[in-house]
Design a protein around this motif. Structure first.
Motif, short mmCIF file in Angstrom:
data_model
loop_
_atom_site.label_atom_id
_atom_site.label_comp_id
_atom_site.label_asym_id
_atom_site.label_seq_id
_atom_site.Cartn_x
_atom_site.Cartn_y
_atom_site.Cartn_z
N VAL A 1 0.60 -1.32 -0.04
CA VAL A 1 0.03 0.05 -0.09
C VAL A 1 1.04 1.47 0.03
CG1 VAL A 1 -1.77 -1.33 1.20
CG2 VAL A 1 -0.14 0.08 2.58
N SER A 2 2.26 0.92 0.00
CA SER A 2 3.14 2.35 0.07
C SER A 2 3.85 2.26 -1.24
CB SER A 2 4.07 2.06 1.11
OG SER A 2 3.19 2.05 2.32
N GLY A 3 3.51 1.81 -2.34
CA GLY A 3 4.18 2.06 -3.59
C GLY A 3 4.57 0.82 -4.33
N ARG A 4 4.29 -0.51 -3.85
CA ARG A 4 4.80 -1.75 -4.33
C ARG A 4 6.04 -1.64 -5.09
NH1 ARG A 4 -1.10 -2.24 -7.08
NH2 ARG A 4 -0.64 -4.73 -7.22
N SER A 5 6.00 -2.01 -6.42
CA SER A 5 7.07 -2.16 -7.38
C SER A 5 7.96 -0.65 -7.35
CB SER A 5 6.81 -2.56 -8.65
OG SER A 5 6.41 -3.79 -8.55
N ASP A 6 7.42 0.40 -6.92
CA ASP A 6 8.10 1.54 -7.22
C ASP A 6 9.06 1.78 -5.89
OD1 ASP A 6 6.80 2.34 -9.60
OD2 ASP A 6 5.32 3.48 -8.47
N LEU A 7 8.79 1.06 -4.84
CA LEU A 7 9.93 1.03 -3.92
C LEU A 7 11.29 0.63 -3.78
CD1 LEU A 7 7.28 0.05 -0.92
CD2 LEU A 7 7.76 2.11 -1.43
N SER A 8 12.06 1.26 -3.14
CA SER A 8 13.50 0.68 -3.24
C SER A 8 13.61 -0.21 -2.30
CB SER A 8 14.63 1.83 -3.08
OG SER A 8 14.20 2.36 -1.50
N TRP A 9 14.82 -1.19 -2.44
CA TRP A 9 15.05 -2.05 -1.50
C TRP A 9 14.94 -1.73 0.01
CZ3 TRP A 9 14.89 -7.01 -0.48
CH2 TRP A 9 15.55 -7.57 0.66
N ASP A 10 15.91 -0.51 0.21
CA ASP A 10 15.59 -0.17 1.53
C ASP A 10 14.65 0.38 2.25
OD1 ASP A 10 18.65 -0.62 1.54
OD2 ASP A 10 19.08 1.32 1.00
N GLU A 11 13.64 1.05 1.43
CA GLU A 11 12.45 1.22 1.92
C GLU A 11 11.52 0.24 2.17
OE1 GLU A 11 9.66 4.17 2.89
OE2 GLU A 11 11.65 4.17 2.60
N SER A 12 11.56 -0.72 1.38
CA SER A 12 10.83 -2.16 1.31
C SER A 12 11.16 -2.79 2.74
CB SER A 12 11.01 -3.02 0.08
OG SER A 12 10.32 -4.14 0.37
N VAL A 13 12.72 -2.74 2.79
CA VAL A 13 12.88 -3.45 4.19
C VAL A 13 12.60 -2.66 5.25
CG1 VAL A 13 15.04 -4.07 5.38
CG2 VAL A 13 14.90 -4.50 2.96
N ARG A 14 12.48 -1.32 5.38
CA ARG A 14 12.23 -0.56 6.48
C ARG A 14 10.54 -0.52 6.77
NH1 ARG A 14 10.18 4.19 8.11
NH2 ARG A 14 9.07 4.67 6.19
N LEU A 15 9.89 -0.74 5.77
CA LEU A 15 8.54 -0.82 5.88
C LEU A 15 8.02 -2.28 6.58
CD1 LEU A 15 7.00 0.61 2.58
CD2 LEU A 15 6.83 1.69 5.19
N ASP A 16 8.89 -3.33 6.21
CA ASP A 16 8.61 -4.62 6.45
C ASP A 16 8.90 -4.82 7.91
OD1 ASP A 16 7.40 -5.75 4.09
OD2 ASP A 16 9.26 -6.58 3.54
N LEU A 17 10.05 -4.16 8.24
CA LEU A 17 10.47 -4.29 9.59
C LEU A 17 9.87 -3.53 10.60
CD1 LEU A 17 14.47 -4.23 9.47
CD2 LEU A 17 13.13 -6.08 9.69
N SER A 18 9.09 -2.26 10.09
CA SER A 18 8.09 -1.62 10.90
C SER A 18 6.93 -2.26 11.20
CB SER A 18 7.75 -0.49 10.15
OG SER A 18 6.83 0.48 10.83
N TYR A 19 6.25 -3.11 10.28
CA TYR A 19 5.07 -4.05 10.46
C TYR A 19 5.47 -5.00 11.48
CZ TYR A 19 1.60 -7.32 9.66
OH TYR A 19 0.39 -8.17 9.94
N VAL A 20 6.63 -5.69 11.29
CA VAL A 20 7.13 -6.75 12.25
C VAL A 20 6.89 -6.12 13.67
CG1 VAL A 20 8.79 -8.24 13.01
CG2 VAL A 20 8.39 -8.21 10.59
N ASP A 21 7.63 -5.23 13.90
CA ASP A 21 7.66 -4.13 15.20
C ASP A 21 6.33 -3.75 15.81
OD1 ASP A 21 10.29 -5.05 15.29
OD2 ASP A 21 11.07 -3.26 14.77
N ASN A 22 5.34 -3.68 14.76
CA ASN A 22 4.10 -2.86 15.43
C ASN A 22 2.85 -3.75 15.00
OD1 ASN A 22 5.59 -0.15 16.43
ND2 ASN A 22 6.14 -0.55 14.42
N TRP A 23 2.83 -4.91 14.39
CA TRP A 23 1.62 -5.33 13.81
C TRP A 23 0.33 -5.46 14.74
CZ3 TRP A 23 -1.08 -9.94 14.68
CH2 TRP A 23 -0.11 -10.68 15.60
#
Length: 526
Positions: free
Chosen positions: A481-503
């Motif tokens: 929901v934040s850009g999908r394929s338009d995201l960079s690798w670092d941004e994708s990792v940051r979003l995933d880690l944020s989800y893991v910590d806050n789900w």
């Protein structure tokens, strides 16, 4: 080293000699501070010329007007349907019911004010604003229901059954539309909170960068004060391609506020100030219309995990641990199974037609089983509709030079020649991902979670990135929901880690709702 002793700066009364009418609380959001050895700020801050944040007060008044119109309209609608011409069987006169409706509307509007639903602190902030509206409405209807019950007046149930959903829905929709209006203005530079940041170059640069990444939040750093810098020398620091003036060190906050027009002071680094320096800064700002915020030094944390607690008179920020086990995990499993089963049943006609289209237009299997890595590093076969020509995997090496993924870890191409005509349509509307709900039913995936990684990605994970494997990968997620394929690798990792910590379950429901919008707009899908 002992903390510095501080006296009140010239022109500012000390704590012992202030008159009662001077005991005004500062506009401060308190976070934990650290003991330091820096000198206190000793320059009084004058009130900035003109009214700061005028847009916030105008916006609050506009909300007051729209709330009043919605509440009055919902109450009149309830009165008309329940006691008017449509159902004139109550036996109460029009005058009595009109008086009751006026009292009801006044109580509802008063509750909205008591719960500070139009506070400049939370307007436009989203879920907290909606939560306060819900609380104000709940208490209003509770008081009305209890009052009519005690007075033995049999008129409330049908009346409230109409006014409650109509008014609540109207208020929430109205606030959502107002938020969209403010967000559009903020994207074009309007309705901004102008921030003067205090800290070293790294901390203020990080603060400014994070604020710039979310333009709809409406915060922009317009000046910085760097401890130990000395007087202003006309220098600037470049943050995200934008030049921000360096206004001196922490003793030049007053002059900096006047020159950059900031309405908020953000302390991005507290160790130089110490507790006494921060207290002095609070005292200086309390006579002005300038807010003070202090960064706690943690990032990607949701409000649900943060709690401010007083311990021995010290405000300490308590950070709750992420919840991966127990009741919450069981709730997530039940939700995943029920939602996925319902999704497969509801989309079965689309699944069948897509499978036929793939089979009739290209050679090869209907499904593309790809090995992905799940929770705790366990591999599984993830199902997707085949959108590429048969044997497309063998052609990757020839296309690596055309990789458009920022960071290089993933392979992304907007016009990948391997994609079939039917595949382009399936990808555009994310239909190719619907078979992943089979993986959710099997227990390999969740409805919401981190992006399912390949083995070669996991092999190159750094230690902190491996936290993505603490939860099941998802059909959708923050990355979706934040850009999908338009995201960079670092941004994708940051979003995933944020989800893991806050789900949380409420967060998952929000992501599901946003996924529908992302799919319909096809943003970042290729």
């Amino acid at each position: 080293m002992s903390a510095p002793t501080c006296t009140a700066p010239p022109g500012i009364p000390s704590r012992t000699n202030r008159r009662p009418n001077q005991q005004k609380q500062a506009n401060v959001i308190l976070f934990p501070h650290e003991e330091g050895n820096g000198s206190p700020v000793a320059v009084p801050v004058p009130t900035p010329a003109g009214a700061v944040r005028r847009w916030q007060y105008q916006y609050s008044q506009q909300l007051r007007l729209s709330d009043s119109l919605i509440v009055v309209a919902s109450v009149l609608l309830a009165q008309y349907v329940r006691f008017g011409e449509i159902a004139n069987t109550s036996g109460y006169s029009d005058a009595v019911m009109t008086l009751f409706s006026c009292l009801f509307a006044a109580l509802w509007l008063s509750s909205l004010a008591v719960f500070q639903t139009r506070s400049t602190r939370i307007i436009g902030s989203g879920i907290d604003e909606y939560r306060r509206i819900g609380s104000a409405t709940f208490w209003t209807f509770g008081i009305i229901a209890m009052g009519t019950l005690l007075a033995k007046i049999d008129l409330a149930r049908g009346y409230l059954a109409i006014a409650l959903p109509a008014g609540t829905l109207g208020l929430i929709v109205s606030r959502h539309l107002w938020r969209q209006h403010i967000a559009r203005k903020r994207v074009h530079g309007g309705c901004q909170t102008r921030v003067l940041a205090i800290g070293d170059r790294e901390s203020v640069s990080h603060l400014a960068h994070e604020m710039a990444r979310a333009p709809m939040a409406g915060c922009v750093v317009v000046g910085v004060c760097i401890p130990g810098y000395g007087p202003p020398r006309g220098n600037v620091i470049t943050i995200g391609g934008r030049e921000v003036p360096v206004l001196g060190d922490e003793t030049y906050v007053a002059a900096g506020l006047g020159s950059c027009g900031a309405d908020t002071v953000a302390v991005a680094q507290t160790d130089h100030f110490g507790m006494h320096g921060l207290r002095e800064l609070m005292w200086q700002l309390e006579k002005t219309d300038v807010d003070l915020v202090v960064s706690p030094g943690v990032m990607d944390m949701t409000q649900a995990r943060l709690a401010l607690r007083l311990t021995a008179g010290l405000p300490l920020l308590h950070v709750e641990k992420p919840q991966y086990e127990g009741t919450k995990r069981f709730q997530k499993q039940i939700f995943d199974f029920c939602f996925s089963l319902a999704a497969l049943i509801a989309t079965s006609p689309l699944l069948i037609s897509s499978a036929l289209a793939i089979k009739l237009t290209s050679r090869g299997p209907v499904f593309y089983p790809s090995e992905r890595i799940g929770i705790d590093g366990k591999p599984f076969k993830m199902f997707k509709f085949r959108t590429m020509t048969n044997g497309a995997d063998t052609q990757v090496e020839n296309l690596l030079t055309l990789n458009e993924s920022v960071g290089g870890m993933l392979f992304k191409m907007r016009d990948d020649p391997r994609i079939t005509r039917v595949g382009k349509i399936l990808r555009r509307f994310s239909i190719d991902e619907l078979p992943q709900f089979l993986n959710v039913v099997k227990g390999d995936m969740s409805v919401v979670g981190p992006r399912p990684p390949l083995q070669r990605e996991v092999d190159n994970y750094e230690v902190d990135v491996r936290r993505r494997l603490l939860v099941k990968p998802g059909v959708s997620g923050l990355w979706q929901v934040s850009g999908r394929s338009d995201l960079s690798w670092d941004e994708s990792v940051r979003l995933d880690l944020s989800y893991v910590d806050n789900w949380s379950m409420s967060g998952d429901l929000v992501i599901v709702a946003k996924t529908v919008k992302a799919v319909l707009t096809s943003h970042g899908a290729y």
